[in-house]
Scaffold this motif. Structure first.
Motif, PDB file in Angstrom:
ATOM      1  N   ARG A   1      -5.089   0.175  -6.873  1.00 34.19           N
ATOM      2  CA  ARG A   1      -6.361   0.360  -7.572  1.00 34.19           C
ATOM      3  C   ARG A   1      -7.485   0.612  -6.564  1.00 34.19           C
ATOM      4  NH1 ARG A   1      -6.595  -4.312  -9.987  1.00 34.19           N
ATOM      5  NH2 ARG A   1      -5.296  -3.669 -11.725  1.00 34.19           N
ATOM      6  N   GLU A   2      -7.501  -0.179  -5.497  1.00 34.65           N
ATOM      7  CA  GLU A   2      -8.526  -0.003  -4.465  1.00 34.65           C
ATOM      8  C   GLU A   2      -8.389   1.345  -3.769  1.00 34.65           C
ATOM      9  OE1 GLU A   2      -7.981  -3.303  -1.889  1.00 34.65           O
ATOM     10  OE2 GLU A   2      -8.903  -4.765  -3.256  1.00 34.65           O
ATOM     11  N   ALA A   3      -7.134   1.729  -3.491  1.00 31.80           N
ATOM     12  CA  ALA A   3      -6.906   3.001  -2.798  1.00 31.80           C
ATOM     13  C   ALA A   3      -7.335   4.187  -3.653  1.00 31.80           C
ATOM     14  CB  ALA A   3      -5.430   3.132  -2.425  1.00 31.80           C
ATOM     15  N   GLU A   4      -7.011   4.121  -4.954  1.00 32.34           N
ATOM     16  CA  GLU A   4      -7.410   5.208  -5.853  1.00 32.34           C
ATOM     17  C   GLU A   4      -8.931   5.281  -5.962  1.00 32.34           C
ATOM     18  OE1 GLU A   4      -5.324   4.534  -9.501  1.00 32.34           O
ATOM     19  OE2 GLU A   4      -3.538   5.589  -8.824  1.00 32.34           O
ATOM     20  N   ARG A   5      -9.567   4.099  -5.998  1.00 29.95           N
ATOM     21  CA  ARG A   5     -11.028   4.060  -6.059  1.00 29.95           C
ATOM     22  C   ARG A   5     -11.629   4.684  -4.803  1.00 29.95           C
ATOM     23  NH1 ARG A   5     -13.713  -1.731  -6.572  1.00 29.95           N
ATOM     24  NH2 ARG A   5     -13.121  -1.808  -4.384  1.00 29.95           N
TER      25      ARG A   5
ATOM     26  N   ILE B   1      -1.380   6.254   0.736  1.00 31.50           N
ATOM     27  CA  ILE B   1      -1.770   4.951   1.275  1.00 31.50           C
ATOM     28  C   ILE B   1      -0.825   4.594   2.427  1.00 31.50           C
ATOM     29  CG2 ILE B   1      -2.205   2.532   0.716  1.00 31.50           C
ATOM     30  CD1 ILE B   1      -2.168   3.386  -2.243  1.00 31.50           C
ATOM     31  N   GLU B   2      -1.365   3.990   3.464  1.00 27.11           N
ATOM     32  CA  GLU B   2      -0.535   3.528   4.573  1.00 27.11           C
ATOM     33  C   GLU B   2       0.340   2.365   4.097  1.00 27.11           C
ATOM     34  OE1 GLU B   2      -0.086   4.611   7.598  1.00 27.11           O
ATOM     35  OE2 GLU B   2      -1.537   6.268   7.496  1.00 27.11           O
TER      36      GLU B   2
ATOM     37  N   THR C   1      -0.464  -3.725  -7.023  1.00 24.30           N
ATOM     38  CA  THR C   1      -1.328  -3.215  -8.091  1.00 24.30           C
ATOM     39  C   THR C   1      -2.786  -3.179  -7.643  1.00 24.30           C
ATOM     40  OG1 THR C   1       0.161  -4.081  -9.784  1.00 24.30           O
ATOM     41  CG2 THR C   1      -2.094  -3.587 -10.462  1.00 24.30           C
ATOM     42  N   GLN C   2      -3.223  -4.260  -7.001  1.00 22.92           N
ATOM     43  CA  GLN C   2      -4.611  -4.328  -6.542  1.00 22.92           C
ATOM     44  C   GLN C   2      -4.889  -3.288  -5.465  1.00 22.92           C
ATOM     45  OE1 GLN C   2      -5.726  -8.122  -4.933  1.00 22.92           O
ATOM     46  NE2 GLN C   2      -7.745  -7.445  -4.284  1.00 22.92           N
ATOM     47  N   ARG C   3      -3.976  -3.167  -4.504  1.00 23.70           N
ATOM     48  CA  ARG C   3      -4.180  -2.206  -3.418  1.00 23.70           C
ATOM     49  C   ARG C   3      -4.165  -0.768  -3.922  1.00 23.70           C
ATOM     50  NH1 ARG C   3      -6.153  -3.534   1.710  1.00 23.70           N
ATOM     51  NH2 ARG C   3      -6.164  -5.798   1.621  1.00 23.70           N
TER      52      ARG C   3
END
Length: 355
Positions: free
Chosen positions: A121-125, A18-19, A117-119
């Motif tokens: 989760r979004e990045a993994e998705r 992730i950047e 945590t949210q980012r």
């Protein structure tokens, strides 16, 4: 926020691909919202996060005006007050005034945890979605985790996927196959969707593409481009017809797919739990292709109507039922394989004269 947190964040970003600035930009935006929510502020503020030290500042941005008539206005500053800060300010300029609350560090740390945590989760998705979008129309190996309401839920390298129930209109499970928890099965990735809950991967054991990909894996001549799969028609769990072709006159496309002693097609049949497979030689001549598609039946003649794309086929009397197939399956699959509507009649083989 502190330098150690930024270092840990950098490590996480590197591990997850992730950047770092993407998360920090999102964190700054979240901290603006947190400031306004916790301090009931209507000010035009921005949060400045030092990328090196982790120091967080809240800065109110105020427009310089001649006179602030409303004492409650939080987005303006009088020219007189602005001059007290710096003599360079003129009407219309924007003045940055630090308004960082004393306990804002605690709020910043809590917000940072939530945003990270949210980012993540979004990045993994997104990573899963991108990875499996590339695997669409490919074969994957999956482990059955549970079965509920006819749906088979599996995992592919710990990523959840679904083999939908036979009850839905487009069935992905052959009626002849039964699955058990902990089974390993090979499936065709028919669809990958990005939904609110994450990436949804739909698998299939009935898709004609499964047969095509199995042949591509099993037959080197197909993988090398010497043999081409022209079309596939399938009634999963029962029978498949596959049309193959080679431009090389020295290559037998049917023989290549069948393999030595029938080994290649046998292995594919075993993978499909005993499904019968007819390997048909494709021809640009519609009559020849249609005659071949009705295998294993013998064909006496084929008359085609190019405009209506229909074909009238004559077979020997004793092979009429074979040509049509059980419940019309053979002629139905042949029609799908060729793209022609096929009508079959019979005639005595002895004395039959082809037109």
């Amino acid at each position: 926020m502190n330098e150690e947190l930024l270092t840990a964040l950098a490590d996480i970003c590197k591990e997850k691909g992730i950047e770092r600035d993407v998360i920090l930009d999102a964190l700054e935006a979240a901290l603006v919202a947190a400031y306004k929510r916790n301090f009931a502020s209507a000010q035009n503020v921005e949060v400045q996060l030092d990328r090196t030290t982790g120091v967080v500042k809240v800065v109110a941005k105020k427009e310089v005006v001649e006179l602030v008539e409303d004492e409650n206005a939080q987005t303006m500053i009088s020219l007189e007050d602005a001059k007290k800060i710096s003599g360079i300010y003129e009407i219309g300029d924007i003045v940055d005034i630090e308004v960082t609350p004393r306990n804002f560090g605690r709020i910043a740390a809590m917000t940072a945890k939530q945003v990270i945590t949210q980012r993540l989760r979004e990045a993994e998705r997104d990573m899963i979605y991108n990875e499996y979008t590339e695997k669409e129309n490919e074969i994957v190996s999956a482990k059955v985790e549970r079965i509920e309401n006819g749906n088979v839920y599996v995992s592919i390298d710990k990523v959840p996927a679904t083999l939908p129930s036979r009850e839905i209109p487009v069935t992905e499970q052959p009626a002849s196959e039964h699955f058990k928890v902990h089974d390993w099965i090979r499936c065709y990735v028919s669809e990958v969707k990005n939904v609110s809950k994450g990436t949804q991967i739909i698998l299939s054991r009935t898709h004609p593409g499964l047969v095509k990909k199995l042949f591509m894996q099993e037959v080197p001549e197909i993988a090398d481009g010497l043999v081409e799969i022209k079309s596939v028609s399938r009634e999963a769990g029962s029978r498949t017809k596959i049309a193959v072709y080679s431009e090389d006159p020295n290559v037998d496309p049917q023989g290549a797919c069948i393999g030595p002693n029938g080994l290649r097609v046998q292995r594919i049949g075993e993978e499909l739990k005993g499904e019968k497979i007819d390997i048909v030689k494709w021809s640009e001549n519609p009559a020849e292709f249609i005659a071949a598609s009705l295998s294993p039946s013998k064909v006496l003649s084929v008359t085609v109507n190019e405009e209506e794309k229909t074909a009238s086929v004559v077979v020997p009397d004793y092979q009429l039922s074979l040509a049509i197939g059980k419940a019309g399956q053979n002629v139905r699959l042949a029609a799908r394989l060729t793209g022609w509507k096929i009508d079959i009649t019979s005639a005595p083989e002895d004395g039959f004269q082809a037109e």
